[in-house]
Design an enzyme around this catalytic site. Structure first.
Site, PDB file in Angstrom:
ATOM      1  N   LYS A  80       0.654  -1.843  -0.150  1.00 27.63           N
ATOM      2  CA  LYS A  80      -0.221  -0.305   0.098  1.00 27.63           C
ATOM      3  C   LYS A  80       0.882   1.522  -0.172  1.00 27.63           C
ATOM      4  O   LYS A  80       2.012   0.890   0.597  1.00 27.63           O
ATOM      5  CB  LYS A  80      -0.776   0.079   1.655  1.00 27.63           C
ATOM      6  CG  LYS A  80      -2.018   1.083   1.330  1.00 27.63           C
ATOM      7  CD  LYS A  80      -2.826   0.615   2.080  1.00 27.63           C
ATOM      8  CE  LYS A  80      -3.957   2.240   2.777  1.00 27.63           C
ATOM      9  NZ  LYS A  80      -5.065   1.239   3.848  1.00 27.63           N
ATOM     10  N   SER A 155      -9.567   1.632   2.636  1.00 30.02           N
ATOM     11  CA  SER A 155      -9.037   2.548   2.551  1.00 30.02           C
ATOM     12  C   SER A 155      -7.992   1.693   1.033  1.00 30.02           C
ATOM     13  O   SER A 155      -6.933   2.193   0.258  1.00 30.02           O
ATOM     14  CB  SER A 155      -8.462   3.030   2.968  1.00 30.02           C
ATOM     15  OG  SER A 155      -7.127   2.795   4.219  1.00 30.02           O
ATOM     16  N   SER A 179     -10.028  -1.081   7.291  1.00 26.15           N
ATOM     17  CA  SER A 179      -9.505  -0.943   5.519  1.00 26.15           C
ATOM     18  C   SER A 179      -8.508  -1.990   5.345  1.00 26.15           C
ATOM     19  O   SER A 179      -7.862  -1.599   4.419  1.00 26.15           O
ATOM     20  CB  SER A 179      -8.661   0.423   5.859  1.00 26.15           C
ATOM     21  OG  SER A 179      -8.996   1.653   5.277  1.00 26.15           O
TER      22      SER A 179
HETATM   23  N1  GLN Z   1     -13.037   3.608   6.473  1.00 20.38           N
HETATM   24  C1  GLN Z   1     -13.020   3.771   7.233  1.00 20.38           C
HETATM   25  C2  GLN Z   1     -11.961   6.115   7.515  1.00 20.38           C
HETATM   26  O1  GLN Z   1     -12.376   6.146   6.446  1.00 20.38           O
HETATM   27  C3  GLN Z   1     -11.090   3.521   7.454  1.00 20.38           C
HETATM   28  C4  GLN Z   1     -10.207   3.830   7.003  1.00 20.38           C
HETATM   29  C5  GLN Z   1      -9.433   2.597   7.574  1.00 20.38           C
HETATM   30  O2  GLN Z   1      -8.866   1.792   7.738  1.00 20.38           O
HETATM   31  N2  GLN Z   1      -7.862   3.536   7.505  1.00 20.38           N
HETATM   32  O3  GLN Z   1     -11.628   6.376   8.738  1.00 20.38           O
END
Ligand code: GLN
Length: 488
Positions: A80, A155, A179
């Site tokens: 990532k 994400s 995420s």
């Molecule tokens: N979707 C969640 C957010 O927007 C989690 C994101 C994540 O786990 N990095 O914060």
């Protein structure tokens, strides 16, 4: 045979070690696959063909010389965009880090290289890991390999899309509120968020430091166990990493769940759950029952507050963590600022996307004097109650079973104008981060429209062994093998 891209990491490692295939041939198979399908999927933001082939040749030389091989020898992986690598850039898919080259490798990167994995390149994400669809990337769009008009989740959407489209055998993402697990569910792969402290975050660009964890996305549970073996361990460079005896998580995959107690939290089987997801998750319960697991109804009474608590705590920590991107030290610097204050304002205004700006403002607000007690402090107290819910629940069960997301992947653009709608997608994944416990998502079927559905299992802190054992037993007996989607 040129379809090595369809093999698991475990199979590739075996074949390379036995000399059945060279690491170069495997790597070439993946690079060809990327060339064929990634134009449509858009998982990769950076591709390092030459470096990857050089790494493969080094592995092949070791095989020839009869030298000991690492646990991921010859396995092509992707990372990532927020995991630091001295190769290429580390952009967090943000304009503000455009051109940023990390002077060091993350501990996870180092461990993967030491395990002889082949790093193909970096993959897309929501900017600074803020989002659930990868639509917040400043670099490009990433599609769901099962249906290109849909999002891959986020994400770590690029990670999930690369594993699902067989352009990497394994990928490494981060999970702050879901995420890893939610994109794994959307793309039909396995995604593991380890216990907070299980994996070093040194060199992971921080979003919310009390929640972030690095973990693998893989084709199956065995690969998740194999990947966890490699990245885990105490790191003197990350004070939050736990000092635990080394474990071989692949040894936990015994196939036996007889007498295991699995909790079903009543707060997770609510109206917001799509009926298709409900049906598939309920079917998974029958699979594990047939293997001798016992199910008990449990309650996690503070579940309703998890989204609200997370969207106070995470932005608060993000507002502090992101202060360092000021146009002076990293990446993008606005070219025409007259003084330092203007430099900060212009760099951040142009460098950050809308969602990141929204989080910084929310975070700054809830931490400011006069509001701190009402929001941040209160949220921290409720966080403790959420953690206590799990402590109580785990007195009655060993593992908790839930859906990963309320519905399968949504269409691109469908939720991007309504942040609250987007935030609600995290309803089943966030609590694990707030409580620090491990969670895994694994495929439990395909929806009528041909989209994968994910099943989530949550475990006790540092009990990844039981979590993986349960997941593996389900996978072995559910008869659900999604395979690689046709990409067109
Ligand atoms: N979707 C969640 C957010 O927007 C989690 C994101 C994540 O786990 N990095 O914060």
């Amino acid at each position: 045979m040129s379809d090595w891209f369809n093999k698991t990491a475990f199979e590739i490692r075996e074949a390379v070690a036995q000399g059945d295939v060279s690491a170069r041939e495997v790597t070439t198979s993946f690079l060809d696959r990327i060339e064929a399908v990634d134009g449509a999927v858009g998982a990769y933001t950076q591709l390092w063909n030459d470096d990857a082939l050089a790494q493969a040749d080094a592995v092949d030389a070791k095989v020839k010389a009869g030298e000991a091989l690492g646990a991921l020898a010859g396995v092509p992986i992707s990372l990532k965009e927020l995991i630091c690598t001295t190769s290429g850039e580390t952009t967090c898919s943000s304009r503000i880090l455009n051109g940023f080259q990390s002077p060091y490798n993350a501990t996870v990167t180092k461990k993967l290289l030491a395990a002889d994995a082949i790093v193909l390149g970096k993959v897309n994400m929501d900017e600074f890991a803020m989002g659930s669809s990868t639509e917040n990337s400043a670099i490009q769009k990433t599609a769901n390999p099962w249906k290109l008009s849909c999002v891959p989740g986020g994400s770590s959407g690029g990670s999930a899309a690369s594993v699902a489209s067989a352009t990497s055998a394994l990928s490494f993402g981060s999970d702050t509120g879901g995420s890893i697990r939610q994109p794994a569910a959307f793309c039909g792969c396995v995604g593991l968020k380890p216990t907070y402290g299980r994996v070093s975050r040194y060199g992971l660009v921080a979003f919310a430091s009390s929640l972030d964890q690095i973990g693998p996305l893989s084709k199956d549970v065995r690969d998740a166990a194999l990947a966890l073996n490699v990245i885990t361990g105490k790191d003197p460079l990350d004070a939050t990493s736990a000092d635990l005896p080394a474990e071989d998580f692949t040894q936990a995959l015994t196939g036996d769940v007889k007498g295991l107690k699995i909790g079903l939290p009543k707060e997770y089987f609510v109206d917001a759950l799509s009926s298709e997801v409900r049906t598939m998750v309920e079917a998974s319960i029958e699979v594990l029952k047939a293997q001798g697991a016992e199910f008990v109804e449990i309650s996690l009474p503070h579940t309703d507050y998890a989204v609200a608590v997370y969207y106070i705590v995470a932005p608060a920590e993000a507002s502090a963590n992101l202060a360092r991107f000021d146009g002076v030290r990293y990446g993008f610097r606005h070219p025409d600022a007259k003084n330092v204050a203007e430099l900060y304002v212009k760099t951040k205004t142009e460098g950050y996307g809308k969602e990141v700006q929204r989080r910084i403002m929310l975070g700054t607000y809830v931490l400011s004097s006069g509001y701190y007690d009402a929001y941040y402090l209160k949220a921290q107290k409720v966080r403790t109650l959420i953690k206590q819910d799990f402590d109580e629940a785990f007195k009655q069960c060993d593992v908790i079973l839930t859906p990963t997301a309320p519905a399968p992947a949504f269409t691109m653009g469908e939720k991007s104008s309504d942040p609250l709608e987007m935030y609600l997608n995290d309803i089943f994944t966030i609590s694990a981060n707030l409580a620090g416990i491990p969670g895994i998502s694994l495929p439990c079927g395909l929806s009528e429209s041909g989209l994968p559905v994910g099943l989530q299992l949550l475990g006790k802190a540092f009990d990844e062994a039981t979590l993986l054992r349960t997941a593996h037993c389900y996978e072995a007996n559910a008869g659900i093998s999604l395979g690689t989607p046709p990409i067109a």
